[in-house]
Design a protein around this motif. Structure first.
Motif, PDB file in Angstrom:
ATOM      1  N   THR A 117      77.489 -67.071  93.361  1.00 34.45           N
ATOM      2  CA  THR A 117      76.435 -67.227  93.580  1.00 34.45           C
ATOM      3  C   THR A 117      75.054 -68.405  93.786  1.00 34.45           C
ATOM      4  OG1 THR A 117      77.084 -65.410  95.583  1.00 34.45           O
ATOM      5  CG2 THR A 117      75.008 -66.073  95.682  1.00 34.45           C
ATOM      6  N   VAL A 118      74.368 -69.359  94.317  1.00 36.39           N
ATOM      7  CA  VAL A 118      73.829 -70.442  93.525  1.00 36.39           C
ATOM      8  C   VAL A 118      72.666 -69.058  93.318  1.00 36.39           C
ATOM      9  CG1 VAL A 118      72.554 -72.153  93.828  1.00 36.39           C
ATOM     10  CG2 VAL A 118      74.358 -72.276  94.717  1.00 36.39           C
ATOM     11  N   GLY A 119      72.279 -69.304  91.572  1.00 36.82           N
ATOM     12  CA  GLY A 119      71.002 -68.529  91.862  1.00 36.82           C
ATOM     13  C   GLY A 119      71.686 -67.303  91.361  1.00 36.82           C
ATOM     14  N   ALA A 120      72.320 -66.840  91.209  1.00 36.08           N
ATOM     15  CA  ALA A 120      72.464 -65.979  90.822  1.00 36.08           C
ATOM     16  C   ALA A 120      73.124 -65.062  89.218  1.00 36.08           C
ATOM     17  CB  ALA A 120      73.972 -65.059  91.389  1.00 36.08           C
ATOM     18  N   VAL A 121      72.885 -64.317  88.273  1.00 34.37           N
ATOM     19  CA  VAL A 121      72.557 -64.446  87.713  1.00 34.37           C
ATOM     20  C   VAL A 121      73.948 -63.230  86.625  1.00 34.37           C
ATOM     21  CG1 VAL A 121      71.544 -63.144  85.507  1.00 34.37           C
ATOM     22  CG2 VAL A 121      70.127 -64.083  87.185  1.00 34.37           C
ATOM     23  N   HIS A 139      77.388 -68.892  74.277  1.00 28.30           N
ATOM     24  CA  HIS A 139      78.417 -67.680  74.336  1.00 28.30           C
ATOM     25  C   HIS A 139      79.205 -66.948  75.509  1.00 28.30           C
ATOM     26  CE1 HIS A 139      75.033 -65.963  72.771  1.00 28.30           C
ATOM     27  NE2 HIS A 139      75.772 -64.232  73.071  1.00 28.30           N
ATOM     28  N   ALA A 140      80.413 -66.941  75.221  1.00 26.25           N
ATOM     29  CA  ALA A 140      80.648 -65.874  76.490  1.00 26.25           C
ATOM     30  C   ALA A 140      79.989 -64.318  76.242  1.00 26.25           C
ATOM     31  CB  ALA A 140      82.312 -65.219  76.081  1.00 26.25           C
ATOM     32  N   GLY A 141      79.555 -64.029  78.006  1.00 23.73           N
ATOM     33  CA  GLY A 141      78.938 -62.553  78.081  1.00 23.73           C
ATOM     34  C   GLY A 141      77.587 -63.493  78.065  1.00 23.73           C
ATOM     35  N   GLN A 142      77.129 -64.105  77.412  1.00 25.01           N
ATOM     36  CA  GLN A 142      75.393 -64.259  77.707  1.00 25.01           C
ATOM     37  C   GLN A 142      75.462 -64.392  79.325  1.00 25.01           C
ATOM     38  OE1 GLN A 142      73.884 -68.153  75.485  1.00 25.01           O
ATOM     39  NE2 GLN A 142      72.470 -68.024  76.300  1.00 25.01           N
ATOM     40  N   LEU A 143      73.246 -63.987  79.258  1.00 27.39           N
ATOM     41  CA  LEU A 143      73.369 -64.391  80.785  1.00 27.39           C
ATOM     42  C   LEU A 143      72.963 -65.862  81.266  1.00 27.39           C
ATOM     43  CD1 LEU A 143      71.419 -60.963  81.338  1.00 27.39           C
ATOM     44  CD2 LEU A 143      73.592 -61.393  82.041  1.00 27.39           C
ATOM     45  N   VAL A 144      73.621 -66.007  82.392  1.00 27.47           N
ATOM     46  CA  VAL A 144      73.303 -67.421  83.251  1.00 27.47           C
ATOM     47  C   VAL A 144      72.863 -67.409  84.031  1.00 27.47           C
ATOM     48  CG1 VAL A 144      75.016 -68.844  80.968  1.00 27.47           C
ATOM     49  CG2 VAL A 144      75.823 -67.824  83.544  1.00 27.47           C
ATOM     50  N   ILE A 145      72.223 -68.476  84.797  1.00 31.75           N
ATOM     51  CA  ILE A 145      72.372 -68.420  86.115  1.00 31.75           C
ATOM     52  C   ILE A 145      73.542 -69.051  87.065  1.00 31.75           C
ATOM     53  CG2 ILE A 145      70.259 -69.038  87.944  1.00 31.75           C
ATOM     54  CD1 ILE A 145      68.791 -68.754  85.844  1.00 31.75           C
ATOM     55  N   VAL A 146      74.012 -69.447  87.791  1.00 32.99           N
ATOM     56  CA  VAL A 146      74.652 -69.868  88.840  1.00 32.99           C
ATOM     57  C   VAL A 146      74.277 -70.852  89.517  1.00 32.99           C
ATOM     58  CG1 VAL A 146      76.344 -70.441  90.210  1.00 32.99           C
ATOM     59  CG2 VAL A 146      76.486 -68.174  88.401  1.00 32.99           C
ATOM     60  N   ARG A 147      74.128 -72.212  88.994  1.00 28.29           N
ATOM     61  CA  ARG A 147      73.382 -73.460  89.538  1.00 28.29           C
ATOM     62  C   ARG A 147      74.213 -74.473  90.915  1.00 28.29           C
ATOM     63  NH1 ARG A 147      68.814 -72.092  88.695  1.00 28.29           N
ATOM     64  NH2 ARG A 147      67.524 -72.037  87.268  1.00 28.29           N
ATOM     65  N   LEU A 148      75.655 -74.644  90.345  1.00 32.58           N
ATOM     66  CA  LEU A 148      75.949 -75.004  91.966  1.00 32.58           C
ATOM     67  C   LEU A 148      77.313 -74.239  91.603  1.00 32.58           C
ATOM     68  CD1 LEU A 148      76.541 -78.524  90.423  1.00 32.58           C
ATOM     69  CD2 LEU A 148      75.383 -77.923  92.071  1.00 32.58           C
ATOM     70  N   LYS A 160      84.768 -75.567  88.526  1.00 38.41           N
ATOM     71  CA  LYS A 160      84.058 -74.023  87.726  1.00 38.41           C
ATOM     72  C   LYS A 160      82.609 -74.249  88.480  1.00 38.41           C
ATOM     73  CE  LYS A 160      86.603 -73.870  83.405  1.00 38.41           C
ATOM     74  NZ  LYS A 160      86.668 -74.279  81.957  1.00 38.41           N
ATOM     75  N   ALA A 161      82.260 -73.135  88.351  1.00 35.45           N
ATOM     76  CA  ALA A 161      80.520 -72.641  89.042  1.00 35.45           C
ATOM     77  C   ALA A 161      79.969 -73.630  87.478  1.00 35.45           C
ATOM     78  CB  ALA A 161      80.178 -71.493  88.883  1.00 35.45           C
ATOM     79  N   GLY A 162      79.021 -74.426  88.654  1.00 38.20           N
ATOM     80  CA  GLY A 162      77.402 -75.170  86.835  1.00 38.20           C
ATOM     81  C   GLY A 162      76.594 -73.959  86.775  1.00 38.20           C
ATOM     82  N   VAL A 163      76.539 -73.807  85.521  1.00 36.13           N
ATOM     83  CA  VAL A 163      75.464 -72.718  85.721  1.00 36.13           C
ATOM     84  C   VAL A 163      74.540 -72.837  84.282  1.00 36.13           C
ATOM     85  CG1 VAL A 163      77.535 -70.771  85.531  1.00 36.13           C
ATOM     86  CG2 VAL A 163      77.477 -71.943  83.426  1.00 36.13           C
ATOM     87  N   GLU A 164      73.459 -72.584  83.813  1.00 35.14           N
ATOM     88  CA  GLU A 164      72.205 -73.172  82.529  1.00 35.14           C
ATOM     89  C   GLU A 164      72.459 -71.408  82.144  1.00 35.14           C
ATOM     90  OE1 GLU A 164      68.932 -73.995  84.847  1.00 35.14           O
ATOM     91  OE2 GLU A 164      69.686 -76.757  84.978  1.00 35.14           O
ATOM     92  N   ALA A 165      71.678 -72.153  81.027  1.00 30.78           N
ATOM     93  CA  ALA A 165      71.816 -70.457  80.664  1.00 30.78           C
ATOM     94  C   ALA A 165      70.102 -69.520  81.362  1.00 30.78           C
ATOM     95  CB  ALA A 165      71.157 -70.410  78.292  1.00 30.78           C
ATOM     96  N   HIS A 166      70.376 -68.555  80.794  1.00 26.04           N
ATOM     97  CA  HIS A 166      69.074 -67.793  81.419  1.00 26.04           C
ATOM     98  C   HIS A 166      68.145 -67.336  80.463  1.00 26.04           C
ATOM     99  CE1 HIS A 166      67.267 -64.668  84.648  1.00 26.04           C
ATOM    100  NE2 HIS A 166      67.728 -63.379  83.577  1.00 26.04           N
ATOM    101  N   ASP A 167      66.842 -67.330  80.591  1.00 26.53           N
ATOM    102  CA  ASP A 167      66.076 -66.911  79.100  1.00 26.53           C
ATOM    103  C   ASP A 167      64.780 -65.310  79.881  1.00 26.53           C
ATOM    104  OD1 ASP A 167      64.457 -67.395  81.599  1.00 26.53           O
ATOM    105  OD2 ASP A 167      63.290 -68.728  81.076  1.00 26.53           O
ATOM    106  N   GLY A 168      65.829 -64.604  80.410  1.00 26.58           N
ATOM    107  CA  GLY A 168      65.640 -62.980  80.655  1.00 26.58           C
ATOM    108  C   GLY A 168      64.356 -63.129  81.831  1.00 26.58           C
ATOM    109  N   GLY A 169      63.514 -63.983  82.194  1.00 28.30           N
ATOM    110  CA  GLY A 169      62.696 -63.724  82.938  1.00 28.30           C
ATOM    111  C   GLY A 169      62.821 -64.540  84.031  1.00 28.30           C
ATOM    112  N   THR A 170      61.893 -64.792  85.252  1.00 24.71           N
ATOM    113  CA  THR A 170      62.437 -64.616  86.491  1.00 24.71           C
ATOM    114  C   THR A 170      63.134 -66.220  86.640  1.00 24.71           C
ATOM    115  OG1 THR A 170      60.207 -65.761  86.737  1.00 24.71           O
ATOM    116  CG2 THR A 170      60.593 -63.579  87.531  1.00 24.71           C
ATOM    117  N   HIS A 171      63.695 -66.412  87.447  1.00 29.22           N
ATOM    118  CA  HIS A 171      64.751 -68.055  87.802  1.00 29.22           C
ATOM    119  C   HIS A 171      64.600 -68.297  89.433  1.00 29.22           C
ATOM    120  CE1 HIS A 171      67.506 -64.609  88.927  1.00 29.22           C
ATOM    121  NE2 HIS A 171      67.921 -65.129  89.565  1.00 29.22           N
ATOM    122  N   ARG A 172      63.729 -68.991  89.698  1.00 26.84           N
ATOM    123  CA  ARG A 172      64.324 -69.778  90.794  1.00 26.84           C
ATOM    124  C   ARG A 172      66.128 -69.748  91.362  1.00 26.84           C
ATOM    125  NH1 ARG A 172      66.375 -74.634  90.014  1.00 26.84           N
ATOM    126  NH2 ARG A 172      65.281 -76.044  88.488  1.00 26.84           N
ATOM    127  N   ALA A 173      65.983 -69.494  92.929  1.00 29.36           N
ATOM    128  CA  ALA A 173      67.618 -69.354  93.331  1.00 29.36           C
ATOM    129  C   ALA A 173      67.954 -71.251  92.974  1.00 29.36           C
ATOM    130  CB  ALA A 173      68.072 -69.780  94.476  1.00 29.36           C
TER     131      ALA A 173
END
Length: 173
Positions: A117-121, A139-148, A160-173
């Motif tokens: 789901t786009v925007g899901a952590v 690294h495996a298990g690190q929180l990421v945000i699904v962008r695609l 595969k789903a395209g992801v970016e690293a999650h910095d722990g703060g709020t994020h945009r979908a």
């Protein structure tokens, strides 16, 4: 002396058994020719069967693809027209989204599903996720945000789903 007699019988140096040996050799040569002809016929038959099966498989694949594309033709045509009209300002910007949903429903009928789901952590899974930046592989298990979203066909992951690293703060979908 026995060797000389055998030699004469095989190669015709005046022995009475020579005509029998010559007939046997001629018979064996004929049999070899028959077997070679049968082998060539079997090769031709195998090649014909291979070509026939290839043609059948190609026709079946083409028919399946044509069926899929026939089902997708209307929503694709509508989406194309709506995108053009939206770009011209002659259509509400969300109109192509409705058509896109119809397109995804048609694909789901063919067992093509979007994964993620786009925007899901989510925790990073290298089997399911692909970093969008080559310089930042989580690294495996690190929180990421699904962008695609990823694409799965009959259980096989095509993308595969395209992801970016999650910095722990709020994020945009």
């Amino acid at each position: 002396m026995a060797l000389r007699t055998l030699w004469r019988r095989l190669f015709g140096k005046g022995d009475s058994a020579t005509p029998d040996a010559a007939r046997e050799v001629a018979h064996l040569r004929l049999r070899i020719q028959e077997l070679e002809a049968q082998l060539e016929q079997a090769r031709r038959h195998a090649e014909y069967a291979r070509q026939t099966e290839h043609a059948r498989a190609t026709a079946a694949a083409d028919a399946t693809l044509e069926t899929l594309l026939t089902e997708l033709a209307t929503p694709l045509s509508h989406l194309h027209a709506q995108l053009h009209l939206a770009e011209q300002g002659a259509l509400p910007p969300d109109a192509p989204l409705k058509t896109a949903r119809h397109l995804f429903r048609a694909l789901e009928a063919w067992q093509v599903h979007m994964e993620g789901t786009v925007g899901a952590v989510e925790p990073y899974d290298p089997e399911r996720h692909m970093p969008l930046r080559a310089d930042a592989e989580p690294h495996a298990g690190q929180l990421v945000i699904v962008r695609l979203a990823g694409v799965v066909y009959k259980g096989k992951r095509l993308r595969k789903a395209g992801v970016e690293a999650h910095d722990g703060g709020t994020h945009r979908a």
